[in-house]
Design a protein around this motif. Structure first.
Motif, PDB file in Angstrom:
ATOM      1  N   GLU A   1     -14.823 -35.577  70.544  1.00 33.55           N
ATOM      2  CA  GLU A   1     -16.142 -34.977  70.355  1.00 33.55           C
ATOM      3  C   GLU A   1     -16.673 -35.261  68.949  1.00 33.55           C
ATOM      4  O   GLU A   1     -16.024 -34.907  67.961  1.00 33.55           O
ATOM      5  N   PRO A   2     -17.832 -35.900  68.812  1.00 39.34           N
ATOM      6  CA  PRO A   2     -18.437 -36.057  67.484  1.00 39.34           C
ATOM      7  C   PRO A   2     -18.985 -34.721  67.001  1.00 39.34           C
ATOM      8  O   PRO A   2     -19.977 -34.211  67.535  1.00 39.34           O
ATOM      9  N   ALA A   3     -18.340 -34.139  66.010  1.00 39.76           N
ATOM     10  CA  ALA A   3     -18.724 -32.812  65.541  1.00 39.76           C
ATOM     11  C   ALA A   3     -18.910 -32.742  64.032  1.00 39.76           C
ATOM     12  O   ALA A   3     -19.394 -31.730  63.532  1.00 39.76           O
ATOM     13  N   ARG A   4     -18.516 -33.788  63.313  1.00 40.77           N
ATOM     14  CA  ARG A   4     -18.657 -33.790  61.855  1.00 40.77           C
ATOM     15  C   ARG A   4     -19.223 -35.138  61.394  1.00 40.77           C
ATOM     16  O   ARG A   4     -19.079 -36.158  62.066  1.00 40.77           O
ATOM     17  N   LEU A   5     -19.845 -35.121  60.241  1.00 43.21           N
ATOM     18  CA  LEU A   5     -20.441 -36.317  59.663  1.00 43.21           C
ATOM     19  C   LEU A   5     -20.138 -36.322  58.168  1.00 43.21           C
ATOM     20  O   LEU A   5     -20.174 -35.264  57.525  1.00 43.21           O
ATOM     21  N   ALA A   6     -19.803 -37.475  57.622  1.00 48.44           N
ATOM     22  CA  ALA A   6     -19.474 -37.578  56.196  1.00 48.44           C
ATOM     23  C   ALA A   6     -20.201 -38.757  55.587  1.00 48.44           C
ATOM     24  O   ALA A   6     -20.433 -39.770  56.246  1.00 48.44           O
ATOM     25  N   ASP A   7     -20.591 -38.611  54.340  1.00 48.98           N
ATOM     26  CA  ASP A   7     -21.054 -39.759  53.580  1.00 48.98           C
ATOM     27  C   ASP A   7     -20.397 -39.744  52.208  1.00 48.98           C
ATOM     28  O   ASP A   7     -19.988 -38.698  51.711  1.00 48.98           O
ATOM     29  N   VAL A   8     -20.240 -40.919  51.645  1.00 47.20           N
ATOM     30  CA  VAL A   8     -19.646 -41.069  50.325  1.00 47.20           C
ATOM     31  C   VAL A   8     -20.624 -41.837  49.443  1.00 47.20           C
ATOM     32  O   VAL A   8     -21.342 -42.719  49.914  1.00 47.20           O
ATOM     33  N   THR A   9     -20.669 -41.474  48.186  1.00 44.29           N
ATOM     34  CA  THR A   9     -21.590 -42.100  47.262  1.00 44.29           C
ATOM     35  C   THR A   9     -21.036 -42.017  45.850  1.00 44.29           C
ATOM     36  O   THR A   9     -20.297 -41.076  45.519  1.00 44.29           O
ATOM     37  N   MET A  10     -21.371 -42.981  45.026  1.00 47.48           N
ATOM     38  CA  MET A  10     -21.005 -42.946  43.613  1.00 47.48           C
ATOM     39  C   MET A  10     -22.051 -42.205  42.784  1.00 47.48           C
ATOM     40  O   MET A  10     -21.845 -41.992  41.588  1.00 47.48           O
ATOM     41  N   LYS A  11     -23.153 -41.806  43.411  1.00 47.47           N
ATOM     42  CA  LYS A  11     -24.246 -41.140  42.701  1.00 47.47           C
ATOM     43  C   LYS A  11     -24.223 -39.646  43.031  1.00 47.47           C
ATOM     44  O   LYS A  11     -24.441 -39.265  44.180  1.00 47.47           O
ATOM     45  N   PRO A  12     -23.953 -38.796  42.058  1.00 46.25           N
ATOM     46  CA  PRO A  12     -23.898 -37.362  42.346  1.00 46.25           C
ATOM     47  C   PRO A  12     -25.232 -36.826  42.841  1.00 46.25           C
ATOM     48  O   PRO A  12     -26.290 -37.277  42.416  1.00 46.25           O
ATOM     49  N   TRP A  13     -25.152 -35.882  43.788  1.00 42.98           N
ATOM     50  CA  TRP A  13     -26.302 -35.223  44.395  1.00 42.98           C
ATOM     51  C   TRP A  13     -27.144 -36.168  45.249  1.00 42.98           C
ATOM     52  O   TRP A  13     -28.278 -35.848  45.582  1.00 42.98           O
ATOM     53  N   CYS A  14     -26.618 -37.325  45.601  1.00 45.24           N
ATOM     54  CA  CYS A  14     -27.316 -38.258  46.478  1.00 45.24           C
ATOM     55  C   CYS A  14     -26.784 -38.084  47.896  1.00 45.24           C
ATOM     56  O   CYS A  14     -25.570 -38.114  48.107  1.00 45.24           O
ATOM     57  N   PHE A  15     -27.690 -37.921  48.862  1.00 46.85           N
ATOM     58  CA  PHE A  15     -27.304 -37.666  50.245  1.00 46.85           C
ATOM     59  C   PHE A  15     -27.822 -38.795  51.132  1.00 46.85           C
ATOM     60  O   PHE A  15     -28.947 -38.720  51.653  1.00 46.85           O
ATOM     61  N   PRO A  16     -27.030 -39.855  51.326  1.00 47.51           N
ATOM     62  CA  PRO A  16     -27.486 -40.990  52.144  1.00 47.51           C
ATOM     63  C   PRO A  16     -27.810 -40.602  53.580  1.00 47.51           C
ATOM     64  O   PRO A  16     -28.751 -41.147  54.171  1.00 47.51           O
ATOM     65  N   ASN A  17     -27.052 -39.688  54.167  1.00 44.02           N
ATOM     66  CA  ASN A  17     -27.289 -39.318  55.563  1.00 44.02           C
ATOM     67  C   ASN A  17     -28.490 -38.394  55.739  1.00 44.02           C
ATOM     68  O   ASN A  17     -28.851 -38.074  56.873  1.00 44.02           O
ATOM     69  N   LEU A  18     -29.098 -37.960  54.653  1.00 40.49           N
ATOM     70  CA  LEU A  18     -30.322 -37.159  54.725  1.00 40.49           C
ATOM     71  C   LEU A  18     -31.534 -37.989  54.333  1.00 40.49           C
ATOM     72  O   LEU A  18     -32.525 -37.462  53.833  1.00 40.49           O
ATOM     73  N   GLY A  19     -31.441 -39.280  54.547  1.00 42.72           N
ATOM     74  CA  GLY A  19     -32.551 -40.162  54.248  1.00 42.72           C
ATOM     75  C   GLY A  19     -32.570 -40.671  52.822  1.00 42.72           C
ATOM     76  O   GLY A  19     -33.566 -41.252  52.386  1.00 42.72           O
ATOM     77  N   GLY A  20     -31.485 -40.448  52.073  1.00 42.15           N
ATOM     78  CA  GLY A  20     -31.434 -40.932  50.700  1.00 42.15           C
ATOM     79  C   GLY A  20     -32.136 -40.036  49.703  1.00 42.15           C
ATOM     80  O   GLY A  20     -32.709 -40.514  48.725  1.00 42.15           O
ATOM     81  N   ILE A  21     -32.101 -38.729  49.917  1.00 47.52           N
ATOM     82  CA  ILE A  21     -32.739 -37.796  48.982  1.00 47.52           C
ATOM     83  C   ILE A  21     -31.722 -37.310  47.963  1.00 47.52           C
ATOM     84  O   ILE A  21     -30.514 -37.323  48.203  1.00 47.52           O
ATOM     85  N   ARG A  22     -32.210 -36.894  46.809  1.00 46.09           N
ATOM     86  CA  ARG A  22     -31.373 -36.285  45.781  1.00 46.09           C
ATOM     87  C   ARG A  22     -31.695 -34.806  45.713  1.00 46.09           C
ATOM     88  O   ARG A  22     -32.847 -34.404  45.611  1.00 46.09           O
TER      89      ARG A  22
END
Length: 250
Positions: A91-112
């Motif tokens: 079951e797909p129930a979790r999502l993760a993203d990794v980034t070198m830029k703090p407070w950057c959320f790639p899975n939220l459209g790239g917002i800080r």
């Protein structure tokens, strides 16, 4: 127009001119890029399988699968005692993203979403000679999302065991002081000292072989298959392979 009304009109016109002539505002910090997850094209739907009822494979798959209960009948007591059918699938129930830029959320459209205080930047370095050995190091930030996709899309709605929740950011490493420092992380994970030796690290070779053939070995819980050691449990990656390994704790 005289007196106070004239002064108010002049002040209002001055403010409008300042707004029109002001340079466009730019967000503080590094540029953040990303996109929202498309549940149709960005999800590996074939990864839900194999689908089984008890030990019987209803929808087989070439992907590895852990052992399922032999009996198709099961019983549980949460939240109320009940009898059901033992069905196995991923079951797909979790999502993760990794980034070198703090407070950057790639899975939220790239917002800080920056609160205004600085957190150390991540990094990724290529092979470097450390003590006569080639070594790659990295440091990433991880974001962990609650993402019960099947429940949202109302697929297999009769399953009471689905996680029924809304989208949420469950964890951010930026607010975790243990993620930044090996010594602080060892305060709640002192077992890291036990695995910081050549014997424990060499055992991960067997976990790599088992993960390549079928599935990793549960007794070697400090290993992440061919991705190396799970420890230390923070953002410091002593032998970086890429962003996949960096998100191993997510």
């Amino acid at each position: 127009m005289t007196g106070l009304p004239r002064r108010l009109f002049g002040l209002f016109a001055f403010l409008l001119a300042m707004i029109a002539l002001a340079p466009p505002a730019t967000a503080a910090g590094p540029t953040c890029n990303g996109k929202f997850v498309n549940p149709i094209t960005d999800v590996c739907w074939s990864c839900l399988f194999p689908l089984s009822v008890g030990a019987l494979k209803i929808w087989p798959s070439s992907r590895p699968d852990p052992s399922n209960p032999a009996s198709p009948i099961c019983a549980c007591a949460d939240p109320l005692p009940r009898i059901g059918i033992s069905v196995g699938f991923w079951e797909p129930a979790r999502l993760a993203d990794v980034t070198m830029k703090p407070w950057c959320f790639p899975n939220l459209g790239g917002i800080r979403i920056a609160p205004g205080f600085d957190i150390g930047q991540g990094y990724l370095t290529g092979p470097s000679m450390v003590g006569g050995r080639s070594q790659s190091t990295a440091k990433w930030h991880v974001h962990w999302y609650v993402y019960p996709l099947l429940y949202w899309m109302e697929i297999l709605t009769d399953f009471a065991c689905f996680e029924q929740a809304s989208f949420d950011i469950a964890y951010m490493t930026e607010v975790d002081p243990l993620w930044q420092d090996d010594s602080l992380a060892a305060l709640i994970n002192p077992e890291a000292i036990v695995f910081a030796n050549p014997i424990a690290q060499a055992a991960c070779a067997g976990d790599c072989i088992a993960g390549t053939v079928h599935l990793p070995l549960d007794p070697l819980f400090w290993c992440a298959g061919c991705q190396g050691s799970m420890y230390p449990l923070n953002g410091n990656i002593p032998s970086s392979i890429g962003h996949v390994q960096s998100s191993r704790l997510a």
